[in-house]
Design an enzyme around this catalytic site. Structure first.
Site, PDB file in Angstrom:
ATOM      1  CG  HIS A  57      -1.789   1.206   1.339  1.00 15.11           C
ATOM      2  ND1 HIS A  57      -3.034   1.286   0.751  1.00 15.11           N
ATOM      3  CD2 HIS A  57      -1.589   2.398   1.956  1.00 15.11           C
ATOM      4  CE1 HIS A  57      -3.557   2.475   1.007  1.00 15.11           C
ATOM      5  NE2 HIS A  57      -2.713   3.160   1.746  1.00 15.11           N
ATOM      6  CG  HIS A 108     -10.416   3.220   2.742  1.00 11.77           C
ATOM      7  ND1 HIS A 108     -11.139   3.311   3.907  1.00 11.77           N
ATOM      8  CD2 HIS A 108      -9.119   3.313   3.128  1.00 11.77           C
ATOM      9  CE1 HIS A 108     -10.320   3.468   4.939  1.00 11.77           C
ATOM     10  NE2 HIS A 108      -9.085   3.471   4.489  1.00 11.77           N
TER      11      HIS A 108
END
Length: 758
Positions: A57, A108
């Site tokens: 990420h 998300h």
């Protein structure tokens, strides 16, 4: 409760102590590399920081090698108006008259499956802070959503929570939601995609960047207090090595407070206006670990941070927990000593908690962090921020040829039934159930939103200069051909912006794929990056930034590869924006189809709705055609309405325009294609449907001919309230009922208070 809080001194004194690096997502060679960098084993805090910052990420370790292609294909001419680009919190574009616009889209996904409401809400909060960190005022949001099959039990749990989270956070912030997309496909079951986009505006001279510069300058943490929520959001901070005694119950997903963020927005803008901020970074993924290491790595010296000064909302937090916490609504700023008092004054004015937690030092490339009076981190911030780079194996899948073998779609004998089945399908039905939960016109500068191909916003109230923004993707197309699928996503977003009359100027993206350890997935990713980068170069507009989300899969089954592509366009006067709807008066309007229609059904909605599965090749796209089509709309005052053609083809565009205006339409498909079915449902690219009055038909056709855009008159509005083509007649009221009833029937159980209960 006693919390184990390993220090650098302890690491030196006990060099062979076992550490849970594998549980934190680090590979053997990565742990060995960390020890080589430090010249010893890491402390617990260092191990935590490296694990979160070297996660996929934060570090882009599997994608970096391919993302560089964006830089290789971007020319100086393309970047002329880009004030901040790839590598910054968000892309910033100079739109003229001293105004700049910043925009970015970010994922998300995983948190939104675990806890749909908070996962989606904090996704909105995070992307808004990215925009704030550029020195901008956030002015609008959009969303790109992907769920499992619409009738699947878990979709009934996830979708209402996600939609409520987006609305609950965005509405509370007072930000209009100006558009988006919702897609259903069984590949997203167990792994929904929640991609949030935000747009902000600023003056060119007010641009802010994330770096810590100037020896002696202070590091200020402000916003909400730091708690235990969200720890492990970008890694796996779940080992008992970090704690002795009873297990802590840590919320896996961050908990958002939109009202705290609203105040933080105003506080930031006040700080910028006062000129007291040297550099700034939001706290998102990896929290304080990310903010401090990135600020220090981008600066011209080192940084010392004292975690004892961090305002906490939980007791006995270890250094690792403080650094990895992803508590929301927090920012980190670098401030000159003479401005610290003013900084505190402004924060106090907005009742925003602020603390001086460190300073910039002349210790070149050194991040030193203390906790309880002892050093817990002593490392080069550049080594934390850069992370490893992997050349993951990639190869065209063996099954790709079979997937691309086209099985001709069934041609329906009853076109009337086919039309109703299409418009009522979850793929094409009205999204009112979703969009009615969002505020679209708050702040008073929304020009186009609901039912518009692109959201249009006024930026300058004196000149009426504005922007149009759209984001699109087709996982079905990209699965069939990743390069073409990315180009088609770019083409559709570009076209959506163009049909409003805006000139496309910049691109952003959010690339959602399965595991990078799967060579099939890495081939899809690489092909998509090349398709998007080459396509942007052909169109002459730069990619200003983006986001990569890997490991989107259920078990070993990856999602459809989904490259979400956003395009920003500029319109000199928003009063000239081309509308989306037919007029509601009785004055006749003539419909003209722009672009060529071909027999192209690979990956189409008809293929999906008719049970044909997914096979063949997607529609082919020539971006030169898209450019000519876009030129047709710039400054065109002859049109009464315009609608791009994409999923569902001409039929879908006509139905949406007829239903919303409650007007009848008579279609003549003879000039479109010799097969009425193809004319109605083909998804050929580079097409748009425009409406004009009878006195402008010749002018519209002449302009199209001059630009080399195929154009054919396909019908007109009618006095009755029916849609007709050939021998088929369908009342508009029946189309409206079919189009509008699907989602309420599927998700009506979650309307109101039930939608926000998790």
């Amino acid at each position: 409760m006693t919390v184990h809080n390993d220090t650098v001194a302890a690491a030196q004194a006990d060099p062979d102590a076992p550490q849970p690096y594998a549980e934190l997502g680090l590979r053997d060679e990565e742990y060995a590399r960390i020890k080589e960098i430090l010249g010893r084993r890491p402390s617990d805090a260092e191990l935590t920081v490296y694990s979160v910052m070297w996660s996929e990420h934060c570090s882009y370790k599997s994608s970096k090698t391919h993302l560089r292609y964006f830089g290789e294909t971007t020319t100086p001419e393309m970047s002329e108006k880009i004030l901040a680009g790839i590598g910054e919190n968000a892309g910033v574009v100079d739109i003229g008259d001293g105004n700049a616009v910043t925009f970015r889209v970010e994922s998300h996904n995983h948190p939104s499956y675990v806890e749909p409401y908070q996962g989606a809400a904090t996704g909105v909060g995070g992307i808004v802070r990215d925009i704030m960190a550029m020195g901008a005022r956030p002015i609008a949001v959009m969303d790109q959503l992907r769920f499992g099959a619409a009738d699947a039990p878990d979709t009934k749990r996830v979708l209402p929570g996600v939609v409520s989270g987006i609305g609950g956070y965005g509405n509370s912030l007072g930000l209009p939601n100006i558009g988006g997309e919702t897609v259903f496909d069984e590949s997203y079951a167990g792994n929904p995609l929640v991609n949030a986009l935000c747009v902000g505006t600023l003056k060119v001279e007010d641009l802010k960047l994330a770096f810590a510069s100037g020896t002696g300058n202070k590091v200020m943490l402000f916003g909400s207090r730091t708690g235990l929520d969200g720890i492990g959001g970008v890694s796996v901070l779940a080992s008992e090595t970090f704690e002795d005694g009873a297990e802590r119950k840590l919320p896996a997903v961050q908990v958002g407070d939109p009202f705290a963020e609203k105040v933080l927005i105003e506080c930031c803008l006040d700080l910028y206006h006062a000129g007291v901020v040297v550099g700034i970074q939001d706290l998102g993924g990896a929290g304080l670990a990310c903010a401090t290491s990135e600020l220090a790595a981008a600066g011209d010296g080192g940084m010392r941070v004292n975690l004892d000064a961090v305002p906490l909302r939980a007791k006995n937090m270890s250094a690792a927990e403080i650094l990895a916490s992803e508590s929301q609504e927090r920012m980190c700023a670098v401030v000159a000593p003479e401005n610290v008092e003013k900084f505190f004054e402004i924060c106090a004015k907005w009742d925003v908690t602020a603390a001086e937690i460190g300073e910039v030092t002349d210790e070149d490339d050194r991040l030193v962090v203390t906790h309880n009076g002892e050093v817990v981190i002593d490392a080069p911030p550049s080594s934390i921020d850069d992370g490893p780079v992997y050349e993951r194996p990639w190869a065209r899948p063996e099954w790709q040829d079979e997937l691309q073998r086209y099985v001709p779609v069934e041609r329906p004998a009853d076109l009337r039934r086919a039309l109703l089945d299409m418009v009522s399908s979850p793929a094409l039905c009205s999204r009112d159930f979703i969009t009615e939960q969002y505020d679209r016109y708050v702040r008073g500068n929304t020009v186009k939103a609901k039912y518009s191909d692109a959201g249009v916003l006024r930026i300058d109230e004196e000149t009426n200069r504005g922007v149009a923004v759209s984001a699109d993707a087709s996982g079905r197309y990209t699965r069939l051909d990743p390069n073409t699928g990315a180009r088609l996503a770019l083409a559709e977003a570009y076209r959506n912006v163009a049909v409003t009359g805006a000139k496309p100027v910049a691109v952003t993206n959010c690339l959602n794929y399965g595991s990078p350890e799967n060579p099939d997935v890495m081939w899809q990713f690489r092909e998509s990056v090349h398709g998007l980068a080459d396509g942007a170069k052909e169109l002459g507009i730069p990619v200003s930034g983006g986001n990569v989300s890997f490991y989107n899969q259920t078990g070993d089954e990856p999602i459809l590869p989904t490259p979400v592509v956003g395009v920003l366009g500029v319109i000199d006067d928003v009063h000239d924006a081309i509308g989306h709807d037919l007029g509601t008066v009785d004055e006749p309007e003539v419909l003209i189809l722009l672009g060529a229609t071909r027999d192209e059904f690979g990956g189409s909605i008809w293929q999906q709705v008719s049970g044909g599965g997914l096979n063949g090749l997607p529609p082919q796209v020539d971006l030169a055609d898209e450019e000519r089509l876009a030129d047709f709309f710039v400054g065109n005052t002859m049109l009464t309405a315009a609608h791009d053609l994409s999923e569902g083809g001409l039929a879908q565009a006509v139905v949406e325009m007829a239903v919303r205006a409650d007007r009848g339409v008579e279609l003549d498909l003879s000039g479109v294609h010799d097969d009425a079915f193809v004319a109605l449902f083909s998804e050929s690219a580079s097409r748009a449907l425009v409406a004009t009055t009878a006195d402008h038909v010749d002018g519209v056709l002449a302009r199209a001919a001059e630009l080399g855009v195929p154009a054919v008159q396909v019908g007109s509005t009618a006095e009755g309230r029916d849609l007709s083509f050939g021998e088929v007649t369908v009342p508009v009221a029946e189309l409206r009922e079919a189009w509008s009833s699907t989602l309420p029937e599927l998700f009506g159980h979650a309307v109101g208070a039930n939608a926000v209960v998790e």
